[in-house]
Each structure stands twice: as structure tokens, then as C-alpha cells.
Design an enzyme around this catalytic site. Sequence first.
Site, PDB file in Angstrom:
ATOM      1  CB  ALA A   1     -13.019   6.834 -18.584  1.00 41.69           C
TER       2      ALA A   1
ATOM      3  CE1 TYR B   1      -4.222  -1.444  -0.279  1.00 47.24           C
ATOM      4  CE2 TYR B   1      -3.137  -3.167   0.975  1.00 47.24           C
ATOM      5  CZ  TYR B   1      -4.184  -2.733   0.175  1.00 47.24           C
ATOM      6  OH  TYR B   1      -5.188  -3.614  -0.159  1.00 47.24           O
TER       7      TYR B   1
ATOM      8  NE  ARG C   1      -3.578  -0.008  -4.928  1.00 44.32           N
ATOM      9  CZ  ARG C   1      -4.887  -0.181  -4.798  1.00 44.32           C
ATOM     10  NH1 ARG C   1      -5.359  -0.927  -3.800  1.00 44.32           N
ATOM     11  NH2 ARG C   1      -5.729   0.388  -5.625  1.00 44.32           N
TER      12      ARG C   1
ATOM     13  CB  CYS D   1      -3.584   3.902  17.144  1.00 43.14           C
ATOM     14  SG  CYS D   1      -5.142   4.846  17.214  1.00 43.14           S
TER      15      CYS D   1
ATOM     16  CG  HIS E   1     -14.369  -1.002  -2.385  1.00 47.03           C
ATOM     17  ND1 HIS E   1     -14.302  -1.347  -3.719  1.00 47.03           N
ATOM     18  CD2 HIS E   1     -15.433  -1.688  -1.884  1.00 47.03           C
ATOM     19  CE1 HIS E   1     -15.274  -2.199  -4.008  1.00 47.03           C
ATOM     20  NE2 HIS E   1     -15.969  -2.423  -2.911  1.00 47.03           N
TER      21      HIS E   1
ATOM     22  CB  CYS F   1      -6.560   2.287  15.087  1.00 43.37           C
ATOM     23  SG  CYS F   1      -5.997   1.301  16.515  1.00 43.37           S
TER      24      CYS F   1
ATOM     25  CG  LEU G   1     -11.802   0.231 -22.875  1.00 44.11           C
ATOM     26  CD1 LEU G   1     -11.574   1.519 -23.661  1.00 44.11           C
ATOM     27  CD2 LEU G   1     -10.499  -0.231 -22.213  1.00 44.11           C
TER      28      LEU G   1
END
Length: 225
Positions: A212, A52, A55, A132, A105, A113, A195
Amino acid sequence: MKIVVLTGAGISAESGLGTFRDVDGLWTKYDLNDVATPEGFARDPALVHDFYNARRRNCQESGPNAAHHALARLEKSKAHVLTIVTQNVDDLHERAGSQAVIHMHGQLMRALCAACGARWDAPAVMHPADPCPTCAVPATRPDVVWFGEIPYAMDEISALVAASDLFVAIGTSAEVYPAAGLVEMAQGETLELNLKPSARANSFGARRFGPATEVVPEWVGEMLN
């Protein structure tokens, strides 16, 4: 007119953010069971954070495209009441100027946390040992919905879709539920902009196909005229 727009990975693909199905994309380098499930996070939180972090960096290096900007123009015009429901965890809708966005999502740029449920803006790089800020427990994770977890705000989303005059799905494969079933809740008109035909293309009253960055601005232009 009340419009609900569902967006999937296809709307961000032209910004350089890969989809699950890209041949050489980031997802192909990892097993989804290792990086996109609670069980994978429990086994190897460092691997999940590395994934992540990559990402997040990819998202920060990208920018909204013509499709994101077109939807923001539609919202700002006040010609219609627009809500965007996105399956994407990127923040490209917000960076284009959209404000009425529901992330079903979760959000890549937010942290969660796992111990107390607190949420905050994620740093560029997260580590398993990060405490946290609320409870100090080192149980921080990306605030994204993994496979096996329940998407956010589904009651609100279902009500918005059912009450909409027009439901539009953009850039989604319609293979992941519950998002794939939203078209069945729509009582008004339905439109797919993609698409190529999705797995649920025949459930839509109208369909338009193409990149798009072409079909979304074209449709928005018609709505504003």
C-alpha cells in the site's frame, strides 16, 4: 470527480497494525467468538476489554504510513471530492490529516454505552466497571462493530458509492460483507489497489498490486497530475 475509497486492514498493516490473517498477530491469540461478538462480551467483559485495551495501545504506538498520507493529500488538494470509507477501527486516516472519513466498523478510540447508546472518547484503558458518563450504568464497551452486528452508516455509504465516479478499494480482502459487496453498487469506474488479488478482484475494472505504501502514493500522484 467524486471518489469513494474503501480501506481495509491492508492499508494499516505497514504501520504495524496486524490483520486477522497475520500468523503471529494479536488476533491469533484470541478466539474471535470470545472477543469480537456481543455474546463474548456478555460472557466475559473483562477479557474483551483486555483485548481492546491491547489493540488501543498498539494503535497509539503506531502512526500513519505513506498510504494514509497520500489519501490525505488527495483530499486536501480539492482536485476531487474524496470520501474515505474504512473498515478499520484505527484512527490513522485522521492522524494523517483526512477529514471525510466514515468508520463503518466503529472506532477503537471511542466508547459506547450498551445501556443508553451514549458515545464518548475512550480512555486508554477501559474496565467492565466503568460507568457511562451519561446514564452511570456500568455497561461501557468499545464503540466497534462486532460480528453479528450491523455496520454503521450503510445507507450513507451505499448512496455515496452509487453516486461516485470512481470507487477504489485499498487493502481489503473482500471477504467480509457488506463491505465486500460495495463494488457491485458502483456505477462508475472501479479500481482495486492491494498487495495481492482480493476475493472480488475480478469485479473491478482495473487492478494494481503491491504494498500500500507504494501503490497508493503512485495512484494519488497520477490523480493529482
